[in-house]
Design an enzyme around this catalytic site. Structure first.
Site, PDB file in Angstrom:
ATOM      1  N   THR A   9      56.644   1.063  11.484  1.00  0.00           N
ATOM      2  CA  THR A   9      56.692   2.410  10.939  1.00  0.00           C
ATOM      3  C   THR A   9      55.295   2.994  10.999  1.00  0.00           C
ATOM      4  O   THR A   9      54.317   2.324  10.642  1.00  0.00           O
ATOM      5  CB  THR A   9      57.177   2.390   9.476  1.00  0.00           C
ATOM      6  OG1 THR A   9      58.505   1.839   9.432  1.00  0.00           O
ATOM      7  CG2 THR A   9      57.190   3.793   8.886  1.00  0.00           C
ATOM      8  N   SER A 190      48.731   4.848  12.955  1.00  0.00           N
ATOM      9  CA  SER A 190      48.091   3.848  13.819  1.00  0.00           C
ATOM     10  C   SER A 190      47.447   2.713  13.028  1.00  0.00           C
ATOM     11  O   SER A 190      46.472   2.101  13.489  1.00  0.00           O
ATOM     12  CB  SER A 190      47.050   4.517  14.732  1.00  0.00           C
ATOM     13  OG  SER A 190      47.647   5.531  15.512  1.00  0.00           O
ATOM     14  N   ARG A 191      47.981   2.444  11.858  1.00  0.00           N
ATOM     15  CA  ARG A 191      47.491   1.355  11.000  1.00  0.00           C
ATOM     16  C   ARG A 191      46.077   1.584  10.481  1.00  0.00           C
ATOM     17  O   ARG A 191      45.434   0.663   9.980  1.00  0.00           O
ATOM     18  CB  ARG A 191      47.572   0.003  11.721  1.00  0.00           C
ATOM     19  CG  ARG A 191      48.988  -0.437  12.073  1.00  0.00           C
ATOM     20  CD  ARG A 191      49.806  -0.697  10.801  1.00  0.00           C
ATOM     21  NE  ARG A 191      51.133  -1.215  11.096  1.00  0.00           N
ATOM     22  CZ  ARG A 191      52.232  -0.472  11.163  1.00  0.00           C
ATOM     23  NH1 ARG A 191      52.155   0.838  10.996  1.00  0.00           N
ATOM     24  NH2 ARG A 191      53.404  -1.019  11.392  1.00  0.00           N
ATOM     25  N   LEU A 192      45.575   2.808  10.577  1.00  0.00           N
ATOM     26  CA  LEU A 192      44.239   3.129  10.062  1.00  0.00           C
ATOM     27  C   LEU A 192      44.379   3.654   8.631  1.00  0.00           C
ATOM     28  O   LEU A 192      44.077   4.805   8.324  1.00  0.00           O
ATOM     29  CB  LEU A 192      43.551   4.144  10.978  1.00  0.00           C
ATOM     30  CG  LEU A 192      43.305   3.639  12.413  1.00  0.00           C
ATOM     31  CD1 LEU A 192      42.707   4.739  13.269  1.00  0.00           C
ATOM     32  CD2 LEU A 192      42.396   2.410  12.394  1.00  0.00           C
TER      33      LEU A 192
END
Length: 212
Positions: A9, A190-192
């Site tokens: 997600t 983006s997992r940031l």
């Protein structure tokens, strides 16, 4: 069939910047708590409790938050349970809330102690009768022969307490987690992710950003 590795997600709802947060962690928790309550999250007070046994074995389970203030975060359980044995051996614990609808986590590190008996009595008195009976009926975390053991205990206790006040069992009560660190995690693309933590330095809380 979708590969497990392909499940992902991308979080997009919100951001979290140092300029957004309250000066103290409890005020910040209250902001997020109120937003979680307003979001119709199922069992918004469900939190993971992680403990470590005397031999170093970690363990985790879901418990329910039943109150908080600047003294800490409170839940109730059986004092003879596995988690209670862990906490007796090592009073350092972690709590974790995951509110997926808001793409948020709150991680709380701290030390734990029992609440006053009067506080446990007050909360126990507010519980439904079935929950009161359950606290007496279950030798929590003990090996039992079958489900019938619990059902028979409940039947006998219902007879014993019929028409009487159900007092709090001496083996059941509350704990308070006194935090030394509280991290607020906001999912980002983006997992940031945004991660802002409050860490107790002496008597003051220091605000820090962590890399995602």
């Amino acid at each position: 069939m979708t590969s497990i590795a392909a499940i992902r997600t991308d979080y997009k709802l919100r951001s979290l910047h140092e300029s957004d947060v309250a000066p103290g962690p409890f005020a910040q928790f209250t902001r997020w708590w109120n937003e979680a309550m307003a979001s119709d999250i199922s069992e918004v007070n469900a939190m993971t409790l992680a403990t470590v046994a005397a031999d170093g074995t970690p363990s985790a389970r879901i418990v329910l938050l039943k109150g908080y203030d600047e003294a800490g975060f409170v839940f109730y359980t059986n004092y003879h349970s596995r988690k209670a044995a862990d906490m007796e051996a090592n009073n350092k614990v972690v709590l974790l809330f995951f509110w997926k609808e808001l793409e948020r986590q709150v991680r709380i590190e701290g030390v734990i102690e029992k609440v006053d008996a009067s506080q446990s009595d007050e909360y126990f008195a507010s519980r439904p009768e079935g929950s009161k009976i359950g606290a007496w009926a279950s030798p929590q975390s003990s090996v039992i022969a079958s489900r019938e053991v619990i059902e028979e205990n409940v039947t006998e206790l219902e007879k014993s307490f019929a028409g009487k006040e159900i007092d709090r069992p001496p083996h059941w009560g509350g704990y308070v987690v006194k935090p030394t660190l509280i991290e607020f995690w906001q999912g980002r693309q983006s997992r940031l992710h945004d991660r802002i933590q409050y860490i107790l330095k002496g008597n003051e809380w220091k605000i820090e950003r962590l890399a995602p």
